[in-house]
Structures are given as structure tokens and as C-alpha cells.
Design a protein around this motif. Structure first.
Motif: not given
Ligand SMILES: Cc1c2[nH]c(c1CCC(=O)O)Cc1[nH]c(c(CCC(=O)O)c1C)Cc1[nH]c(c(CCC(=O)O)c1C)Cc1[nH]c(c(C)c1CCC(=O)O)C2
Length: 346
Positions: A241-245
Motif C-alpha cells: 500500500y503506497f501513498g504520498i504525503g
């Protein structure tokens, strides 16, 4: 599966012993490669995506050119939205642009259901071909409901996602229905990719960091829980699972049945492990902008990330976000070799 198959990436995802730290790069197939640019001159993004021979070639290229430990399917998070009635185009330098953005609840109910075998046979054919050819694991992927919804509601890229969040606050029932539909699509799509041969799957929630913890918990976490649980029930491939900020959401993410968490460059591995108490394998997290700086700076940072990662089992080296068109192929080749050499000795 070829005999000389390299499973280092999969072992790291399962926190098993590895000989060195595996690495791959988000957006490792893309415009920084002269070969990609040449193919892209002839085809639109979706044409490249829809011709299995082209899709396979573009997926394999960074594995051969950079020596990375995993391949990621050449597609886009928007690929499965076209068949359910989203009029989407990918414009170079801009990203996805939507001709029929969602404005009312009726627009949500009009969305169709995804049938991967009949709607996206080219994706499954590409995966089957890659499965025969690759000597590293193939990562399948999908966009997460919030991030897909942000494009569908804003009509394209956004800075503050105010229309998306406005829709979420003003029309909570329609929001829930949209999240549910996109969660079902994500599960169906990822299960089909796994059945065709994907060895791990990553869910990109690039823009979910726009939400605070409380809103994430209320409006998004339930569907993310359902997605990871349903994939886990159906297969044992690692999920990322990946996200930015999204550093402020990491402890929420830690409670989901996802296997690996992807960090951007704002949250160090030490912070995630020591301050937030995350035990899951971590993926990341060199700032892709640093790849435009001098080699000494890149090497220093890579060493620091590897040292932090080595304190605990389960580290996969990656960038904190996708690589940029201005990055030189030679820089990523050198970085890959450095990561392998340094982590073998330490
Ligand atoms: C938000 C998002 C999108 N797409 C994706 C995300 C999540 C990851 C992230 O946050 O970057 C995911 C994605 N997009 C692409 C891949 C392929 C696999 C890989 O990483 O190599 C993956 C995994 C190809 C692509 N997706 C896109 C390209 C460039 C297309 C081109 O050739 O013009 C590629 C190779 C287009 C795209 N599509 C999207 C954006 C923001 C862009 C870039 C706009 C640009 O800079 O031109 C939506």
C-alpha cells in the motif's frame, strides 16, 4: 517460471532472509528512457497499454536495462476505468484527463462493472506473456478508491482535491457508493492479475494524504480494509500500500491487512519503525528529485536509507514517488548497482 528466477523481492515482502536489499523503481518504465520515448512517438498511452507485445517490451525494458529485482506491469491506474464508462485520456506531461467527471450521485450509479477477461484481455495476455519471460517477480497494481475518485471527480490532476473532499462531505451516501464500486473493481481487477501470474500487487493511493486521520478513518479505511482482506482471502501474494504525503496516516495503514507499506521521502524508515512502531515490511524511500543532484548526494542518501532498512527485516528499496523524465538512465543503473553491492556487504 524460468529456472534462474530471482525471488529476493518476494522474500523481503515476507520478511524472510535475503542476500541483499531488493530494489525496483516506481515509474521505472517511462519517458526517462529513450527507447520508451521512441515507442511513445508512434502510439498513444492506451495504445501502448492495449498491444500486448508493446506492453511486454516496455515492462521488460527497465528490468534488463537497470537490473532491478521486480517488474511492474506497464499500465495506468486509470486503465480499468475506461470499460466502466469513464472517458479518460492520458496526456503527456499532464496525466489523466476525464471527459465526463462525476458531479451528482446519478453519475456514480451509471458506472458499470468490470469484467477483466472481456474488458481487459490485453492486460491479462501481457501478464501471461511476462510470466513466461521474466526472471524477476511481476508486480500487478491498481489505484485505490480515493485516488481514482479524485481523478473522476476533479476531471484531472488537482492541487488540493477540494471538489473530491467537497463531494465526500456533501454527499456521503453517494461517496460511500462510489468507494464501494471502486473497491469491488479493485478487488476484481487485482484477483484477475494474480490469476494471470502477478506475484505481488501494489495499491496506489497517491493522493489520500490530502485527508486528515479522522476523515481517512471514516471515509476511506473501511473500503481499504475490505480490499486487502478480500485479496488475502483469495491468495497469498504480498500486497503493498503506497501513498504520498501520508506519514500522518501510517498508523491507520498499519492496522489494515496489507503486507508492505510504501513510504515517500518525508517519513524516514527510522521514524516509521521507532516513533510509529511499524513492524510491517517497508518500501522506499529516496526522493526522486535527488536523482537530479550530484552522485555523491544520491549515494549518501541511499546508504542512509539502506542502513535504516537493515536494522529490521523486510526492506525493499524504492523511490518515494515515481521517477521523472529528466532522470538519466545511467543514474538509475548506478544506483541499482550501488544498492545491491552495499547491501551485500552489510
Ligand atoms: C497517480 C497515478 C497515475 N498513474 C499511476 C499513479 C500512481 C503512482 C503515482 O502517484 O505516480 C500509476 C502508474 N502509471 C504508470 C505505471 C506503470 C508502471 C511503472 O511504474 O513503470 C504506474 C504504476 C505508467 C504511466 N502513467 C503515465 C505515464 C507517462 C505517460 C506518457 O508517456 O505520456 C506512464 C509511463 C501518465 C500518468 N498517469 C498518472 C499520472 C500522474 C501520470 C503522469 C503524467 C506525466 O507526467 O506525464 C496517474
Amino acid at each position: 517460471m524460468p529456472k534462474n528466477f530471482n525471488d529476493t523481492f518476494l522474500r523481503a515482502c515476507r520478511q524472510e532472509a535475503v542476500d541483499y536489499t531488493p530494489v525496483w523503481y516506481m515509474r521505472q518504465a517511462g519517458r526517462y528512457q529513450p527507447e520508451y520515448r521512441k515507442i511513445r512517438e508512434k502510439y498513444s498511452f492506451f495504445e501502448m497499454n492495449e498491444i500486448p507485445e508493446v506492453c511486454v517490451e516496455v515492462t521488460r525494458l527497465p528490468v534488463e536495462q537497470l537490473g532491478v529485482d521486480a517488474a511492474i506491469l506497464f499500465a495506468d491506474i486509470m486503465t480499468p476505468l475506461k470499460p466502466i464508462g469513464v472517458d479518460v485520456d492520458i496526456r503527456s506531461g499532464i496525466g489523466p484527463v476525464i471527459g465526463n467527471p462525476i458531479r451528482h450521485w446519478e453519475d456514480v450509479y451509471r458506472l458499470g462493472e468490470l469484467d477483466p477477461e472481456s474488458h481487459l484481455p490485453f492486460i491479462l495476455d501481457s501478464i501471461r506473456m511476462l510470466e513466461e519471460q521474466l526472471t524477476v517477480p511481476l508486480i500487478g497494481f491498481a489505484g485505490a478508491p480515493f485516488t481514482l475518485a479524485s481523478y473522476m471527480i476533479e476531471g484531472g490532476p488537482s492541487k488540493n482535491y477540494h471538489q473530491t473532499k467537497g463531494f465526500m462531505y456533501a454527499q456521503p451516501k453517494a461517496w460511500e457508493a462510489l468507494m464501494d464500486k471502486l473497491a469491488s473493481l479493485t478487488v476484481t481487477y487485482l484477483k484477475a492479475q494474480i490469476a494471470a501470474g502477478a506475484k505481488a500487487v501494489q495499491i496506489f493511493d497517491s493522493w489520500v494524504g490530502a485527508l486528515n486521520r479522522e476523515d481517512y478513518h471514516r471515509y476511506v479505511a473501511p473500503v481499504m480494509h475490505r480490499i486487502f482482506a478480500e485479496i488475502k482471502e483469495a491468495s497469498d501474494v504480498p500486497t503493498i500500500y503506497f501513498g504520498i504525503g501520508a506519514g500522518h496516516l501510517l498508523t491507520e495503514w498499519d492496522r489494515l491487512p496489507a503486507d508492505v507499506l510504501g513510504l515517500d521521502w518525508r517519513t524516514t524508515i527510522d521514524t516509521a519503525r521507532e516513533e510509529l512502531g511499524i513492524q510491517k515490511p517497508l518500501q522506499g524511500n529516496l526522493d526522486p528529485s535527488l536523482l537530479l543532484g550530484p552522485w555523491e548526494m544520491i549515494e549518501d542518501k541511499a546508504r542512509e536509507i539502506l542502513d535504516q532498512g537493515a536494522k529490521h527485516s523486510g526492506h525493499i528499496f524504492n523511490l518515494g514517488h515515481g521517477t521523472y523524465p529528466e532522470v538519466r538512465v545511467e543514474t538509475l543503473q548506478r544506483l541499482t548497482a550501488f544498492i545491491h553491492d552495499y547491501s551485500k556487504q552489510n
